[in-house]
Each structure stands twice: as C-alpha cells, then as structure tokens.
Design an enzyme around this catalytic site. Structure first.
Site, PDB file in Angstrom:
ATOM      1  N   SER A 193      15.793  20.647 -15.668  1.00  0.00           N
ATOM      2  CA  SER A 193      14.616  21.483 -15.842  1.00  0.00           C
ATOM      3  C   SER A 193      14.999  22.697 -16.676  1.00  0.00           C
ATOM      4  O   SER A 193      16.101  23.229 -16.564  1.00  0.00           O
ATOM      5  CB  SER A 193      14.079  21.935 -14.483  1.00  0.00           C
ATOM      6  OG  SER A 193      13.172  23.009 -14.620  1.00  0.00           O
TER       7      SER A 193
ATOM      8  N   HIS B 210       0.833  -1.213   0.000  1.00  0.00           N
ATOM      9  CA  HIS B 210       0.000   0.000   0.000  1.00  0.00           C
ATOM     10  C   HIS B 210       0.864   1.258   0.000  1.00  0.00           C
ATOM     11  O   HIS B 210       0.425   2.313   0.467  1.00  0.00           O
ATOM     12  CB  HIS B 210      -0.950   0.026   1.203  1.00  0.00           C
ATOM     13  CG  HIS B 210      -1.742  -1.233   1.364  1.00  0.00           C
ATOM     14  ND1 HIS B 210      -2.849  -1.520   0.613  1.00  0.00           N
ATOM     15  CD2 HIS B 210      -1.552  -2.308   2.195  1.00  0.00           C
ATOM     16  CE1 HIS B 210      -3.333  -2.703   0.963  1.00  0.00           C
ATOM     17  NE2 HIS B 210      -2.556  -3.204   1.917  1.00  0.00           N
TER      18      HIS B 210
ATOM     19  N   GLU C  14      10.071   7.883 -16.242  1.00  0.00           N
ATOM     20  CA  GLU C  14       8.736   8.452 -16.408  1.00  0.00           C
ATOM     21  C   GLU C  14       8.201   8.197 -17.813  1.00  0.00           C
ATOM     22  O   GLU C  14       7.021   7.880 -18.002  1.00  0.00           O
ATOM     23  CB  GLU C  14       8.786   9.948 -16.111  1.00  0.00           C
ATOM     24  CG  GLU C  14       9.047  10.259 -14.635  1.00  0.00           C
ATOM     25  CD  GLU C  14       9.279  11.743 -14.396  1.00  0.00           C
ATOM     26  OE1 GLU C  14       9.291  12.514 -15.383  1.00  0.00           O
ATOM     27  OE2 GLU C  14       9.444  12.129 -13.228  1.00  0.00           O
TER      28      GLU C  14
ATOM     29  N   LYS D 196      17.392  20.742 -10.725  1.00  0.00           N
ATOM     30  CA  LYS D 196      16.642  19.501 -10.935  1.00  0.00           C
ATOM     31  C   LYS D 196      17.497  18.415 -11.594  1.00  0.00           C
ATOM     32  O   LYS D 196      18.358  18.681 -12.423  1.00  0.00           O
ATOM     33  CB  LYS D 196      15.409  19.761 -11.801  1.00  0.00           C
ATOM     34  CG  LYS D 196      14.381  20.656 -11.183  1.00  0.00           C
ATOM     35  CD  LYS D 196      13.753  20.026  -9.931  1.00  0.00           C
ATOM     36  CE  LYS D 196      12.919  18.800 -10.248  1.00  0.00           C
ATOM     37  NZ  LYS D 196      11.764  19.112 -11.110  1.00  0.00           N
TER      38      LYS D 196
END
Length: 924
Positions: free
Chosen positions: A730, A609, A743, A736
C-alpha cells in the site's frame, strides 16, 4: 605449473579451475575481466575460493566500450544481420588481460573454460596465438568433454555454489548485451520462457506510452543522451535501460557457429541495437553514396571476422581502420522512439548532412534542380543498354512480365537472340519496339514500367487525396502491423500462385520471394521501414516491395483484394494465438495440479453460498479449477480449427478472372482447406467470434480462481499467502500485502467479455459482403488475446508461488460441517434421508443454542437423540475420516483425487509441451 585462466565466475570456468588443480595439480590464477556483466563480487569470490583458485579482477569496462564496442558501432556490426557480437567483442579484450596477468604472475600457460563445439574456444585461442604464441593453451572442459549435467554434479561435489540461472541456462553478459543458450532454448520450436529474459521487458507488458531519446554523435562516437554529455560506459547503460524498459532489443535466432553447427541463441541487446539503429541512420545522412555503399558491403565481412575470432588478424585490423576513417563526418543527433518492443528513428540532423532540400524538394518555388540537364544524363547513362538492345534484336524479354529462364525450363519461354548475318547493315542505335510476350501479359502501355504514384492503391479513382482527419481515422497500421509476419507469408504464397498461373515469370517471382525473405528478417530484427503514411500493413508491405523492386513489386497485388488478404492474415494469427493460449491454459492447469499433488492430504472447508459446507481436500478444490482450464484449452483449439480455412482467392467478393490455384495456396499456408463461397470468405468472422467466446469463458474461469485466491489470502481466511514477488503493498499502509495480481485478473475478465460483445455488435448488422466495419475485428481480438495471455501467465506464476497454511485450513473445519456425514450415517442404519435430515437439523440447532457443535458431543450423549446413534459416532466426525468416505468418482476422497490427478496429468502429457505456453513471436 602456474596457469592464468580466463574466468567468468560461472559454472564452466569454476569447474575448469578445480579440474586443473585436481586432475593436473596446477596452481590456477583466475582472471575475471569486468566488461560490465554486473558482478556479484562476494558470490564470485566464494566460487573462486571453492574452486581453489587465486582470483584477480580487472576493471576493463571503459576500455571495452571505447576500444571494442565503438569500433563495432562504426561497422554497424551484426553477424548474419542480427547478432551484435556481444560475446565476440569481449573475448579478444579478455584474452589480452589474461595474457597481461599471466606475464605479471609468471604463469607458464593460459587456459579457458570453453567446450569443443562453441565459438569462444576459437576466439580465445586465436587471440592467445596472436598475443602470446609462446604460452601453451589448456582447455579442460573440452579435454574432459564435460556435459553440462556432469559439470553441475562436479560443482556440487566440490562445494562450488552455482547460481539458479546457471542450472537452467548458459549466460554471458557485458555492457553491449546479454546472451542466453542451453536448457529449454535448445528446442528451436519452443517459445523462450519468460525467465530467460533479464534486461528487457515483455513487449506486451511494456509501458503503454512510447519514450523518445536523442543520441548525440561526434565522428561516429555516441557522446550525449538528450543533450547531456556522458562517458561511454554510462551512455551505453542508460540507452540500454530506456530501450530495454520498452521491450526493444530481443533477438531469437538460429545462427551458424564457426564449427559448422546451427545453434539456437537468445540475445538481449537493447543498447547495441538502439545505437546501431541511430548510427546507421546518421550515416545515411552524412556519408557520400559510393562510400556508404562500399562500407555496407564490408560491414558483413567485419562482423564475420569478429565472430570468427580474427580481431587481431591483419584483415580485421585493416577493416577497423577503414571503418574509423569513414566516421569523420558522422556527427549529429538522432531521435529514437521506443514502444512495445519496437525502436525506430523519428528524425536526424547533422552539420555535415549531405541532404540538400533545394535539390530534393518537389516544391517548384524552392526547387533549384535544373530538370533539363537530366535528359542528356539519362541518354548517356542508358547508351550501353540501347546499343546492346539494338545489336541483339527485338526479341529481348521486357520488364513488363515476359517470363525468362533457361531453354527447356518448365513453363518458360526461351529468349530468342536474333543476330544479323555478316555484312548486313547494322541496326539503328535507337531502342526497338518490344515484342509481345508469348503467353504473358501484353506489352506495357503509356506510363507502364515506372513506379506507381504514391498513395493508397485505390487513389486512382479520386482527384483529391483523403483529408488528414479522414486518413487518420481510417488508418489501421497502428494495430494491424502485428499481422506483418502473416502478411509476408500470405504474400509469399500468393506470389507462388501468380507464378503458377503464369502471371509472374520465374525470375520475377524469385526476386519477390527473395525480397519477402529480407522483409521477414527485418520484421524479426525490428528494422522494417514503417512509414506514418502507410494506410495499413498491406499497403506498407506493397510500398516496400515496390520501392525495392520497381514495377515487379507493384504487380504483387494482382488477383487479390485487401478483403481476402486481411481475412487470411487474421485467420493465421487466430490459429497461432488460440493454440498459444491453449498451451498457457494447460500450463496453469499444470501449476494447479502441482500444488494439489504437494498438498494432497490437506483438508479445508468447501463452500456453498460462501458459507462453510463440508470438509474437502485442498487438492480436490484446486483440481476443480484445473479441469475447466482443460476445457478452455479444448475450446481454444476448436477456435483454431474454425479459423483453419483459407479465404485467399476470394478477391473483393466475387473471386478473380485470373487462374489462381486457391487450393494450392491454402496448402502452402498450412490451411486445412480453402473457402467454399467467395462472398462468405471475405465477410465471415465466425472464427473470431469463436475465439473471443473461448477467451471469454477462460477469463471467467480465471476470475473465479482469482476470487478464491483473494479470499484465501485475506486475514479473515488466512489459508494462503502469495510470494512477495507476486504481491504488492500500500502507498499509505506499510503492513499491507495485497493480492493485486488476482484482483487485476478478476477485473480484466470484463475487458475480454467486452471484446466479444463489441465484435458481435459490429457483425450483427452487416450486409454481405465486406464492409469497413470489419476493421474493428482486429483490435477486439488482439486485446482479448493480450489480456488473457498476460492473465494466464500472471496467474500461473501466482499459483506456483503460493504458500498454503494447512493448520489454518484444518482449524476452519468446524464441527457443524459434519452434519451431512451424520445424516448419511443414519441412512446407512435404515433411516429415510428426510427423517435423518430433520433429526440432524434438530441436533445442530440444540447444540448451537448451547454454544457447541457436533464434535463437542460426548460419546454417551448420542443415544438421547436416537437409539441409532451410539458412542462410535464421534470417530466419524473428523476431517480426514469425512473426506476418506467420499468414495464416489470425482469426489474428494484421497483415492478419487489421485484418479483425478492422473487423468489431468495424462491429458497434459498428450496435448502440451513440457514448458507449457508456446507462442510465436509473430503474435506481436
């Protein structure tokens, strides 16, 4: 003795320089000739110094292009039709510069670092013989017979720094291109690994939009790009950048070395192939026919002599003069388009063009060709044939299908030559009527024996051509052209079947098979003449065969339909694609196993979970992603087996009246068996659905792995860090470091799932047998393959480059994660698990109110909750102790994880080659 050494700055010549000094006491002057190989001068100087050599660098880039590459371009030089002579062009220039330096420094000998089995030893020594016959030639690498591993060992012992690439491959590079050999490339069956390529993009990952350039020529010399005048070095560099960016210019070939050895070579030659493509096309427009034909015949010899090191020989010098003399009119512009590994000519124009629209057009209003003149020309041209036919009798085999061959050849009917007796009246010079073939098709009827009219195969049924919007909508060449290699294989097998059935004669079949081999080579080289008018890959191949072989080419479609042909092509493609993806899945499983083995003692929280649950080994978690990939490989191999049925011979739906050997055709194509029902054969796409289902499940597994890595590489988790090469930044926030690879893989899983749904939706409403809806199968299958292949490759690289933080992982194993350990300890003391669960829950709740966890309990405190709990409990509540006790098979204990690793490794050894992903170039 002072020696001038042809020095590349790489492994072999650096070891050669030190060898000459160590073994023979020679003083070495290393002559490095810059021909555009992209020198890392500090690294080269460091190697030369470590090799004990005096380094001389000679900039010969402009001379190389103008005096060596341009003459090769004039000759459209391709050795064995594929290799544009990258190294072979540079060697005579390098040899000349070595001799110049040798004379300048007073060297008493020249040397090279070539082996005894390569071509360069011949090129250097033949050039030295022509330029400096008085200087002895030393070949230390050949003399010592140094294998590559020995050269690497000597370099390490002598402190000669070796580039990472040189430890895996032997590479030579200049402005004309790049050559790669050795290492994993020595297996001709293995797909070249991605790291073998440097200056060309993977065609599958090249830009999704094509790019066009215009190359301007003056007297055969490229002088401008897109209207901007450029020097030779800059022009070659820019053309190479554009073509390479789109994946054009890769050549993977088994070539015949001069010494007689067959060698697997990899070439990246975007500039060379692009300029040759443009130059040859401009010559087609500007050279007179007989000159062009004679020149084409000499081009092969020009390339052979250059490859054989005969640049300074008299024959090659004469051929260079001839090629240069033919360039006077080769002035104009050529427009090229590059896209996904292909390069083609879109247009060409020249002030010296020999193309005359008024002669070439079929438009009556513009046509100034007097067709009446053709009759006399044709009769004179055919007079020798008519005379011969009249003198030899009427039983001469016709071109319409009579089999020819030597008397006694199996299955052949000998041609009977009837000669009149002496003194008999001579036959009329008019051509006699052709005799019917014995056992073959009937004589040609009116109009037969000529090329069929242009247009689709089915055009005879219609009086009007398809409307442009209909033709554009129904055309599939844009995506099914990647089936071309399989189309050639299927056509080759069909030709052999037609020959066996007596439909084609042995001579016709042999001609078709030769032309199919030529087409196969053109497809590999990217020079196949696609046309925007081709409806699909099938019509493209048949058009080319007909253009080149006339009516014989048009006969290849007998006994088959596009329905059974496209099913056969797609089945062969799916077999290869599924096996390739299976290997890629196993490669990713192997990468996960490598990381697991390297971090087998690292502990981190396991989650349910998305909540911390129990301590587990990192290796256990990584293997939990590896085993599904093995199942994916199994599913993909089952999909390959599902596709392993030949539909050829099914025709449109009902088979054929011709006695085609369908089982033999299936065997020739490597299919396990042939179809059982012809209607099912052309309508069945179960194999494509199984392939897409296997791809979809694999994409789901990749997405789950990607999700874990996205979480682990976040600052909130901090468990892992991607390599810089596998992360992005970024556009606004400089700090970043984004896990974009993971992704994107997570996002692309939906695309693969969509392909499965799309094809299933197409199939669910189709009546038997074939319907045009089935044209939609290929794009779904191709896209799923391309997406999954790229995702697997990217994830494999990402996983191999991950850096883990064992400290952060162990710190995340908080005290409450030992609750199950404590409950099972109470069970071992005789307490029922339900009661143990309740008691431990009570303890955890009380400690939580106090801001503590189980690991904060003092030894003397345990007994206040139960007499079964004593001071020894604390020693059980540690990460290593917790995982050590998980002894069940498949659990997270070190021993169990070792068993899992061994099982996974054994499976990988059984089913996949060492290098992982193996893919044929045929996949597109």
């Amino acid at each position: 003795m002072r020696v001038a050494l042809a020095y590349s700055g790489g492994l072999d010549t650096s070891v050669a320089a030190r060898w000459l000094a160590e073994e023979h006491g020679h003083e070495v002057v290393a002559v490095l000739v810059d021909v555009g190989q992209g020198l890392d001068e500090p690294a080269v100087r460091a190697r030369a110094a470590a090799a004990g050599a005096e380094l001389r660098v000679v900039d010969a880039r402009a001379e190389f292009v103008s005096d060596y590459c341009w003459p090769a371009l004039f000759a459209n030089a391709l050795y064995e039709g594929k290799y544009p002579l990258v190294s072979a062009l540079a060697r005579p220039l390098i040899a000349a510069k070595v001799v110049e330096v040798a004379r300048a420094v007073g060297a008493e000998a020249v040397a090279h670092g070539c082996t005894g089995k390569g071509n360069d030893q011949v090129r250097f020594e033949t050039s030295f013989a022509a330029l400096a016959p008085d200087l002895p030639v030393l070949a230390p690498v050949r003399e010592a017979a140094l294998p590559r591993e020995r050269a690497l060992a000597l370099a390490e012992a002598w402190g000669i720094p070796v580039a990472t690439e040189a430890r895996r491959y032997s590479v030579d590079e200049n402005l004309w291109g790049r050559t790669v050999e050795c290492g994993p490339l020595e297996d001709p069956w293995a797909e070249p690994p991605p790291d073998a390529f440097s200056i060309t993009a993977d065609p599958a990952r090249a830009p999704d939009e094509p790019e066009e350039v215009v190359v301007g020529f003056e007297s055969g010399v490229p002088v401008a790009l897109d209207g901007v005048a450029l020097g030779p070095v800059e022009l070659v560099r820019r053309v190479g950048e554009v073509a390479g960016r789109h994946g054009f210019g890769r050549v993977d070939m088994v070539e015949n070395r001069l010494v007689g050895i067959k060698s697997r070579e990899l070439y990246e030659v975007p500039a060379a192939l692009a300029l040759i493509l443009a130059h040859r096309d401009l010559e087609d427009l500007t050279l007179e026919r007989d000159l062009a034909h004679e020149k084409a015949g000499l081009e092969r010899r020009w390339a052979e002599l250059a490859y054989y090191g005969q640049w300074y020989g008299p024959l090659h010098a004469s051929l260079r003069a001839f090629m240069a003399s033919a360039q006077a009119t080769v002035t104009g512009e050529v427009r090229l388009r590059f896209f996904k590994g292909s390069g083609r000519v879109l247009g060409r124009r020249s002030p010296a063009a020999l193309y005359d629209l008024a002669l070439a057009t079929y438009d009556g209003a513009m046509d100034r060709f007097d067709h009446r003149h053709a009759e006399g020309f044709v009769r004179l041209w055919s007079l020798p044939i008519r005379t011969w036919a009249a003198r030899t009798g009427a039983a001469v085999p016709s071109a319409a299908g009579v089999r020819t061959g030597s008397p006694g050849s199996p299955g052949e009917t000998p041609a009977v030559i009837h000669r009149p007796p002496p003194g008999a009246p001579q036959a009329s010079p008019e051509p006699p009527e052709a005799a019917p073939a014995v056992g073959g098709p009937p004589p040609p009827g009116p109009g037969e024996g000529a090329l069929p009219p242009p247009g689709p195969l089915w055009a005879g049924r219609f009086r009007e051509a398809p409307a442009p919007e209909v033709a554009a909508f129904t055309r599939s060449l844009g995506f099914d052209r990647r089936l071309a290699p399989y189309e050639v294989r299927a056509t080759r097998a069909h030709v052999e079947g037609l020959r066996d059935a007596g439909v084609l004669g042995a001579g016709e079949a042999a001609g078709l098979l030769r032309e199919l081999a030529a087409v196969e080579a053109e497809l590999e080289a990217g020079t196949f003449p696609w046309s925007e008018e081709d409806e699909d890959v099938h019509s493209a191949l048949e058009r080319v065969l007909t253009e080149r072989l006339g009516p014989t080419g048009a006969r290849v479609h007998a006994g088959r339909s596009r329905n059974d042909l496209v099913a056969a092509d797609l089945r062969m493609w799916v077999k290869d694609a599924a096996s390739e993806l299976a290997a890629r899945a196993e490669a990713l499983a192997g990468a996960l196993a490598d990381q697991a083995e390297a971090h087998r003692d690292v502990v981190l929280p396991g989650y349910t979970h998305l909540q911390r649950a129990q301590p587990v080994l990192l290796a256990h978690h990584l293997l939990a992603h590896a085993f599904p990939l093995l199942r994916d490989a199994d599913r993909l191999e089952r999909a390959a087996a599902s596709a392993d049925v030949s539909p050829l011979g099914a025709g449109a739906l009902a088979g054929s009246t011709l006695p085609l050997p369908v089982e033999a055709t299936a065997e020739r194509l490597g299919f396990w068996r042939s179809f059982e029902n012809s209607m099912d054969a052309v309508a069945d796409r179960d194999f494509a659905l199984e392939f897409l289902a296997a791809c979809s499940i694999a994409a789901v597994h990749l997405s789950r792995l990607a999700e874990d890595l996205v979480l682990w590489t976040s600052a909130e988790f901090g468990f892992a860090r991607p390599a810089e090469a596998h992360a992005t930044g970024s556009s606004m926030m400089p700090q970043k470091r984004n896990p974009d690879v993971a992704e994107l893989v997570r996002g692309k899983a939906g695309r693969v799932l969509g392909a499965l749904v799309a094809l299933a939706t197409v199939l669910k409403g189709l009546p038997l047998a074939y319907n045009r809806d089935l044209q939609e199968d290929k794009e779904a299958v191709f896209d799923a393959h391309d997406t999954l292949a790229a995702s697997l490759a990217a994830m494999t690289a990402l996983v191999r480059g991950l850096t883990f933080d064992p400290g952060a992982m162990r710190a995340a194993v908080t005290g409450d994660l030992y609750a199950t350990d404590l409950a099972e300890y109470l069970v071992s003391k005789g307490l029922p698990f339900r009661e143990a669960h309740r008691l431990v829950g009570t303890i955890v709740a009380e400690l939580e109110e106090e801001g503590r966890t189980l690991t904060d309990v003092r030894p003397e405190e345990w007994s206040r909750w139960s007499p079964l709990l004593g001071p020894e409990v604390g020693s059980l509540l540690a990460p290593e102790a917790s995982v050590e006790r998980r002894v069940t098979a498949g659990g997270t204990s070190p021993k169990s994880v070792d068993h899992q690793l061994a099982a996974l490794r054994a499976r990988l050894r059984r089913s996949s080659p060492e290098e992982g992903a193996r893919s044929g170039a045929e996949l597109g």
